[in-house]
Design a protein around this motif. Structure first.
Motif, PDB file in Angstrom:
ATOM      1  N   ARG A   1       0.854  -1.179   0.000  1.00  0.00           N
ATOM      2  CA  ARG A   1       0.000   0.000   0.000  1.00  0.00           C
ATOM      3  C   ARG A   1       0.892   1.233   0.000  1.00  0.00           C
ATOM      4  O   ARG A   1       2.050   1.172   0.402  1.00  0.00           O
TER       5      ARG A   1
ATOM      6  N   TYR B   1       6.642   9.344  12.946  1.00  0.00           N
ATOM      7  CA  TYR B   1       8.074   9.290  12.634  1.00  0.00           C
ATOM      8  C   TYR B   1       8.604  10.687  12.318  1.00  0.00           C
ATOM      9  O   TYR B   1       9.651  11.108  12.817  1.00  0.00           O
TER      10      TYR B   1
ATOM     11  N   ARG C   1       4.925   1.284  15.539  1.00  0.00           N
ATOM     12  CA  ARG C   1       3.802   2.128  15.101  1.00  0.00           C
ATOM     13  C   ARG C   1       3.282   1.701  13.735  1.00  0.00           C
ATOM     14  O   ARG C   1       2.071   1.743  13.489  1.00  0.00           O
ATOM     15  N   SER C   2       4.182   1.299  12.830  1.00  0.00           N
ATOM     16  CA  SER C   2       3.724   0.830  11.511  1.00  0.00           C
ATOM     17  C   SER C   2       2.822  -0.390  11.662  1.00  0.00           C
ATOM     18  O   SER C   2       1.753  -0.462  11.044  1.00  0.00           O
ATOM     19  N   VAL C   3       3.227  -1.351  12.482  1.00  0.00           N
ATOM     20  CA  VAL C   3       2.413  -2.572  12.575  1.00  0.00           C
ATOM     21  C   VAL C   3       1.115  -2.318  13.351  1.00  0.00           C
ATOM     22  O   VAL C   3       0.093  -2.948  13.073  1.00  0.00           O
TER      23      VAL C   3
ATOM     24  N   TRP D   1       5.822   2.475   7.082  1.00  0.00           N
ATOM     25  CA  TRP D   1       4.571   2.428   6.343  1.00  0.00           C
ATOM     26  C   TRP D   1       3.410   2.858   7.209  1.00  0.00           C
ATOM     27  O   TRP D   1       3.482   2.825   8.422  1.00  0.00           O
ATOM     28  N   ASP D   2       2.383   3.222   6.525  1.00  0.00           N
ATOM     29  CA  ASP D   2       1.116   3.718   7.063  1.00  0.00           C
ATOM     30  C   ASP D   2       1.251   5.194   7.465  1.00  0.00           C
ATOM     31  O   ASP D   2       2.166   5.588   8.182  1.00  0.00           O
TER      32      ASP D   2
ATOM     33  N   ILE E   1      -0.257   7.043   9.580  1.00  0.00           N
ATOM     34  CA  ILE E   1      -0.215   7.362  11.018  1.00  0.00           C
ATOM     35  C   ILE E   1       1.221   7.216  11.525  1.00  0.00           C
ATOM     36  O   ILE E   1       1.745   8.091  12.226  1.00  0.00           O
ATOM     37  N   ALA E   2       1.844   6.107  11.182  1.00  0.00           N
ATOM     38  CA  ALA E   2       3.217   5.867  11.647  1.00  0.00           C
ATOM     39  C   ALA E   2       4.187   6.848  10.996  1.00  0.00           C
ATOM     40  O   ALA E   2       5.167   7.277  11.618  1.00  0.00           O
TER      41      ALA E   2
ATOM     42  N   HIS F   1      -8.516   7.497  10.226  1.00  0.00           N
ATOM     43  CA  HIS F   1      -7.755   6.330   9.761  1.00  0.00           C
ATOM     44  C   HIS F   1      -8.623   5.079   9.668  1.00  0.00           C
ATOM     45  O   HIS F   1      -8.479   4.283   8.742  1.00  0.00           O
TER      46      HIS F   1
ATOM     47  N   PHE G   1      15.638   2.825   5.811  1.00  0.00           N
ATOM     48  CA  PHE G   1      14.667   2.353   6.806  1.00  0.00           C
ATOM     49  C   PHE G   1      13.253   2.683   6.340  1.00  0.00           C
ATOM     50  O   PHE G   1      12.935   3.825   6.002  1.00  0.00           O
TER      51      PHE G   1
ATOM     52  N   GLN H   1      14.610   4.160  18.462  1.00  0.00           N
ATOM     53  CA  GLN H   1      13.777   4.961  17.559  1.00  0.00           C
ATOM     54  C   GLN H   1      13.207   4.184  16.362  1.00  0.00           C
ATOM     55  O   GLN H   1      12.029   4.295  16.043  1.00  0.00           O
ATOM     56  N   ARG H   2      14.043   3.393  15.717  1.00  0.00           N
ATOM     57  CA  ARG H   2      13.557   2.708  14.517  1.00  0.00           C
ATOM     58  C   ARG H   2      12.608   1.561  14.870  1.00  0.00           C
ATOM     59  O   ARG H   2      11.627   1.321  14.166  1.00  0.00           O
ATOM     60  N   TRP H   3      12.882   0.876  15.969  1.00  0.00           N
ATOM     61  CA  TRP H   3      11.929  -0.169  16.381  1.00  0.00           C
ATOM     62  C   TRP H   3      10.615   0.458  16.835  1.00  0.00           C
ATOM     63  O   TRP H   3       9.538  -0.107  16.649  1.00  0.00           O
ATOM     64  N   ARG H   4      10.717   1.641  17.443  1.00  0.00           N
ATOM     65  CA  ARG H   4       9.495   2.354  17.831  1.00  0.00           C
ATOM     66  C   ARG H   4       8.669   2.693  16.577  1.00  0.00           C
ATOM     67  O   ARG H   4       7.457   2.497  16.545  1.00  0.00           O
ATOM     68  N   ALA H   5       9.359   3.165  15.561  1.00  0.00           N
ATOM     69  CA  ALA H   5       8.670   3.472  14.302  1.00  0.00           C
ATOM     70  C   ALA H   5       8.033   2.211  13.716  1.00  0.00           C
ATOM     71  O   ALA H   5       6.895   2.231  13.232  1.00  0.00           O
ATOM     72  N   ARG H   6       8.769   1.110  13.783  1.00  0.00           N
ATOM     73  CA  ARG H   6       8.234  -0.137  13.226  1.00  0.00           C
ATOM     74  C   ARG H   6       7.014  -0.598  14.023  1.00  0.00           C
ATOM     75  O   ARG H   6       6.032  -1.091  13.457  1.00  0.00           O
TER      76      ARG H   6
ATOM     77  N   GLU I   1       8.904  12.847  15.431  1.00  0.00           N
ATOM     78  CA  GLU I   1      10.099  12.559  16.237  1.00  0.00           C
ATOM     79  C   GLU I   1      11.366  13.073  15.555  1.00  0.00           C
ATOM     80  O   GLU I   1      12.271  13.572  16.200  1.00  0.00           O
TER      81      GLU I   1
ATOM     82  N   ALA J   1      -0.553   0.573  13.202  1.00  0.00           N
ATOM     83  CA  ALA J   1      -1.396   1.262  12.228  1.00  0.00           C
ATOM     84  C   ALA J   1      -1.924   0.274  11.186  1.00  0.00           C
ATOM     85  O   ALA J   1      -3.075   0.374  10.743  1.00  0.00           O
ATOM     86  N   GLU J   2      -1.083  -0.704  10.808  1.00  0.00           N
ATOM     87  CA  GLU J   2      -1.512  -1.731   9.850  1.00  0.00           C
ATOM     88  C   GLU J   2      -2.696  -2.517  10.412  1.00  0.00           C
ATOM     89  O   GLU J   2      -3.666  -2.809   9.704  1.00  0.00           O
TER      90      GLU J   2
END
Lengths: 223, 223
Positions: free
Chosen positions: A53, A73, B95-97, A65-66, A68-69, A102, A62, B88-93, A76, B99-100
Motif C-alpha cells: 500500500r 516518525y 507504530r507501523s504494525v 509504512w502507514d 499514522i506511523a 484512519h 529504513f 527509535q527505529r523499532w518504535r517506528a516499526r 520525532e 497502524a496496519e
C-alpha cells in the motif's frame, strides 16, 4: 535522504495525506510514484519491505509504512516542524481525530472516493443516511475544533498540523461531490484548498489522466 | 485519575487492546463497562465528548478516543512504561504494525470476529483465500519481528509493548478459530495468552454470558 512513495495523485487519498504534511512542514523529500495500474505495484512496494500500500516513507534505507506511523516518525525526526500541536491535550486530540479518520468514515469513503479531477454533484445530492451521518460528524468535529482555535488560525488546531493533512482528502471529496456545509466549515474547506501544496497536488492530479475504470463508474451515470 | 471505558469483554477487541496495554504497563485506572446491548450506549459515550465507540480514556475530565491515540497519550504521560520500544527505529516499526492492524486485516476481522468464549474450528478450516492472505501476512510479520528480537524476549519487539496489545485480539481469534501456524508463531501466541492480564480478561469474557445475536450466528452452523 527521505523518499516518499505515493500512488496516483487523483485517487490516492492516503498518499496525499503524507505528501501534504511533509510539504507543508517544509521537510525535504524525494517523491516516487508507483501507479495503481502498474502490474508491478505490489512487488515494487514489497521490495521496500512494506505491505503493498502507499504511502511508504524510506529514510536512508529504513522503511516506515502507514500514514499514522509516518506522521509520528516525522514528529520525532523533525520536532520543530509542527506535525502535532504543541500543547499536550490538543496534541492528543489531534491524534484522536487522525485515528478516527484512519479507521472511520467508511460510508463516506465508499460512496465518495477521492477523485480530484471529477465533479459529481449528483452523487452528493443523493447521499445515503449513513453518508449524511459521516458528514454531520465531520461538520460537528471540525466546527468544535475551529471554534476552539478561532483566534490562532484557519485550521483545525489554529496552525496547520497533521490533522488537517488527514482531512484534506475529505475536503477534496466535499468539493468533488458538491456537499453543502455551514459557512464556518466552508471557510475551513477554502483554507485547505488554498494551501500552496494542496493546489500543487490537485493541479498535478487533474493533469494526470491515468484513469482507473473502477473509480470512474460515476461517469456513466448521466448517460 | 484515569478511567477507561470498555465494551463487552467477549467481543470488544479494541477495548482489549487499550485495557491490556494499561494493565501490562502497570498504569492505574478505573474501568467502566458500557455494554453493546445497552440502548444508551451511544448516548453514554457521546456524553464523554467522544464518537460512539470504545475504548475511551478519560484523564481528569479530558477525553481521548481511539486506541491509537490512547497508546500515544499513555506513552507521553508515562514515558517509562514501555508503551513503545525504546530504540527509535523499532518504535517506528511498532507504530507501523499497529497502524496496519488499525486499518487493515479486513477479511480476517470480518470472517473471524473476536469471540473469546467460542470455539469454532470449522470456521478456521474453511477460511477464504482473502482470510488466508491476512493470516500469511501476520505469520510473516510476526516471524520477522520475533526473529529480530529473539534474544530479548518472547514478544514482537522482545519485551511486551503496544504492538503486542494491538495483536492480542488477533491471537485470541487464532485460538477461537483454531488456525494452524508455524512453531515460532505458536510460541508467540502462547506468550500472549499466558500474560496475567490476558488470562484475566479472557476469564472475565467467558464468564460474561452477554451474548450478541449478530456475533453468534456461527453457533447455528453445525445444526
Amino acid at each position: 535522504m527521505l523518499t516518499l512513495y505515493i500512488g496516483n495523485r487523483n485517487y490516492s487519498s492516503w498518499s496525499l495525506r503524507a505528501w501534504l504534511l511533509m510539504r507543508q512542514a517544509e521537510i525535504d523529500f524525494e517523491e516516487r510514484m508507483v501507479r495503481f495500474s502498474d502490474p508491478e505495484f505490489a512487488a515494487k512496494i514489497a521490495r521496500l519491505g512494506a505491505p503493498p500500500r502507499v504511502p511508504v516513507l524510506v529514510d536512508d534505507g529504513f522503511v516506515v509504512w502507514d500514514s499514522i506511523a509516518i506522521a509520528e516518525y516525522l514528529a520525532e525526526r523533525f520536532p520543530q516542524a509542527g506535525i502535532w500541536p504543541a500543547e499536550q491535550r490538543w496534541r492528543a486530540r489531534a491524534r484522536s481525530v487522525c485515528a478516527e479518520m484512519h479507521a472511520g468514515f467508511a460510508a463516506l469513503r465508499k460512496a465518495m472516493p477521492m477523485n480530484i479531477e471529477a465533479h459529481l454533484p449528483e452523487v452528493g445530492a443523493s447521499a445515503s443516511a449513513e453518508v449524511r451521518r459521516d458528514i454531520e460528524r465531520l461538520v460537528t468535529m471540525w466546527g468544535e475544533l475551529r471554534s476552539a482555535h478561532a483566534g490562532t488560525g484557519r485550521f483545525l488546531f489554529g496552525s496547520f498540523c497533521a490533522a488537517d493533512a488527514f482531512y484534506a482528502p475529505v475536503v477534496s471529496r466535499l468539493a468533488t461531490y458538491e456537499v453543502s456545509v455551514p459557512a464556518q466549515i466552508r471557510d475551513y474547506l477554502e483554507a485547505v484548498m488554498d494551501l500552496g501544496a494542496m493546489r500543487e497536488w490537485c493541479d498535478a492530479a487533474r493533469a494526470e489522466h491515468d484513469f482507473m475504470p473502477g473509480e470512474e463508474h460515476y461517469r456513466k451515470a448521466p448517460d
